[in-house]
Design a protein around this motif. Structure first.
Motif, short mmCIF file in Angstrom:
data_model
loop_
_atom_site.label_atom_id
_atom_site.label_comp_id
_atom_site.label_asym_id
_atom_site.label_seq_id
_atom_site.Cartn_x
_atom_site.Cartn_y
_atom_site.Cartn_z
N ALA A 128 0.83 -1.21 0.00
CA ALA A 128 0.00 0.00 0.00
C ALA A 128 0.86 1.26 0.00
N ASP A 132 0.94 4.09 -3.00
CA ASP A 132 0.67 5.50 -2.69
C ASP A 132 1.81 6.40 -3.17
N ARG A 137 -3.18 5.48 -10.23
CA ARG A 137 -4.57 5.89 -10.43
C ARG A 137 -5.34 4.91 -11.32
N ASP A 138 -6.65 5.02 -11.26
CA ASP A 138 -7.55 4.21 -12.06
C ASP A 138 -7.20 4.34 -13.54
N ALA A 159 -3.49 -3.12 -6.40
CA ALA A 159 -3.42 -2.24 -7.57
C ALA A 159 -4.62 -2.48 -8.50
N ARG A 162 -7.60 -0.84 -7.32
CA ARG A 162 -7.60 0.61 -7.57
C ARG A 162 -7.93 0.93 -9.02
#
Length: 304
Positions: A128, A132, A137-138, A159, A162
């Motif tokens: 995690a 970060d 991102r998506d 991942a 996400r």
């Protein structure tokens, strides 16, 4: 109590069972009767003395970072758990022992096994934290080295949750496992750049190296020559290549919250943890040797 101790740095033969004094919980601490202790690469690196420049290890020492067990003593100020509760977390006194102290621990879901619980803290926090740091991102594409390892397999699942497309490097024998995690498997080694480009013609937005097997130059090439958004947790060549090396630092409350969330996901089957083998306490040296050999094919756990 019985614990595994090393009194000098060296190979796995320096580890031995020894009767040592039981620790007792101080303010803000709990004592845990250990049911399972996770084995991590950091354990043998500390035992060898390779981490002394980063942080000193006073000898004699009890190895181990991850614990799962039953609270049997609480210190002043502890209000979130009680004696008799099942917990998982990080050991403050060494996990390869019958009892260990902890400051960061959360309740263990009843449906989560002891070995699986002990596999969560380090891999979950590391995965995690790096995702970060990469600001994944998506819809982005992540290249994940070591996708079949404990940290890598957790990172692949987090991942994809996400919304990322994950390309995971692994040996051919582990491709089906990597695919089951939601990632696209590719074989590591010579020709990696071409293989990744064949499955990701759109390019790679970020790279997470959980293997440390010399893939950083290829990763830089796949990122178009930049080291931006490449993070390793395992390759000592990172500094000379200008790649970020992530080694911890998550805030305690965020660390605790993440651990509780990962435990919940694992209990619900949304986060899978592959246990390769468990060892009794007396075989801790064999457990660390297996870890160091690098072919464990899953998490190694000691059961005191």
């Amino acid at each position: 109590m019985q614990a595994i101790v090393f009194e000098e740095f060296g190979g796995p033969d320096v580890l031995h069972v020894k009767e040592v004094a039981e620790p007792h919980a101080g303010p803000g601490e709990i004592r845990v009767a250990v049911k399972a202790a996770g084995v991590n690469p950091m354990d043998y690196k500390i035992r060898h003395g390779w981490m002394e420049q980063a942080f000193a290890t006073p000898l004699p020492a009890v190895p181990g970072l991850e614990i799962a067990g039953v609270v049997d003593e609480i210190g002043a100020g502890v209000t979130d758990v009680a004696v008799g509760d099942d917990v998982l977390g990080w050991s403050a006194t060494g996990a390869y022992a019958q009892y260990a102290l902890a400051e960061t621990a959360v309740p263990k879901p009843a449906s989560l096994g002891w070995a699986e619980a002990a596999a969560i803290p380090v891999a979950g926090e590391t995965a995690a934290r790096v995702l970060d740091e990469l600001a994944l991102r998506d819809g982005e594409t992540l290249l994940l080295h070591g996708a079949a390892g404990t940290v890598g397999s957790v990172a692949a699942q987090l991942a994809t949750a996400r919304g990322a497309i994950v390309i995971g490097t692994a040996s051919p024998a582990n491709h089906e496992y990597v695919r089951s995690l939601g990632a696209i498997p590719v074989t590591y080694g010579d020709g990696l750049v071409e293989r990744v480009r064949s499955v990701a013609p759109q390019g790679v937005d970020a790279v997470f190296d959980a293997a440390g097997k010399g893939a950083l130059p290829d990763s830089i090439e796949l990122r178009g020559g930049t080291t931006d958004r490449i993070v390793t947790i395992a390759d000592p060549a990172a500094a000379e290549l200008g790649v970020a090396f992530s080694s911890g630092g998550t805030a305690p409350e965020r660390k605790r919250a993440g651990l509780a969330e990962n435990a919940r996901l694992a209990a619900e089957g949304a986060l899978r943890l592959r246990i390769a083998r468990t060892f009794p306490l007396a075989e801790a040296a064999q457990a660390q040797q297996t870890s160091e050999d690098g072919h464990a094919n899953g998490k190694l756990v000691i059961t005191p």
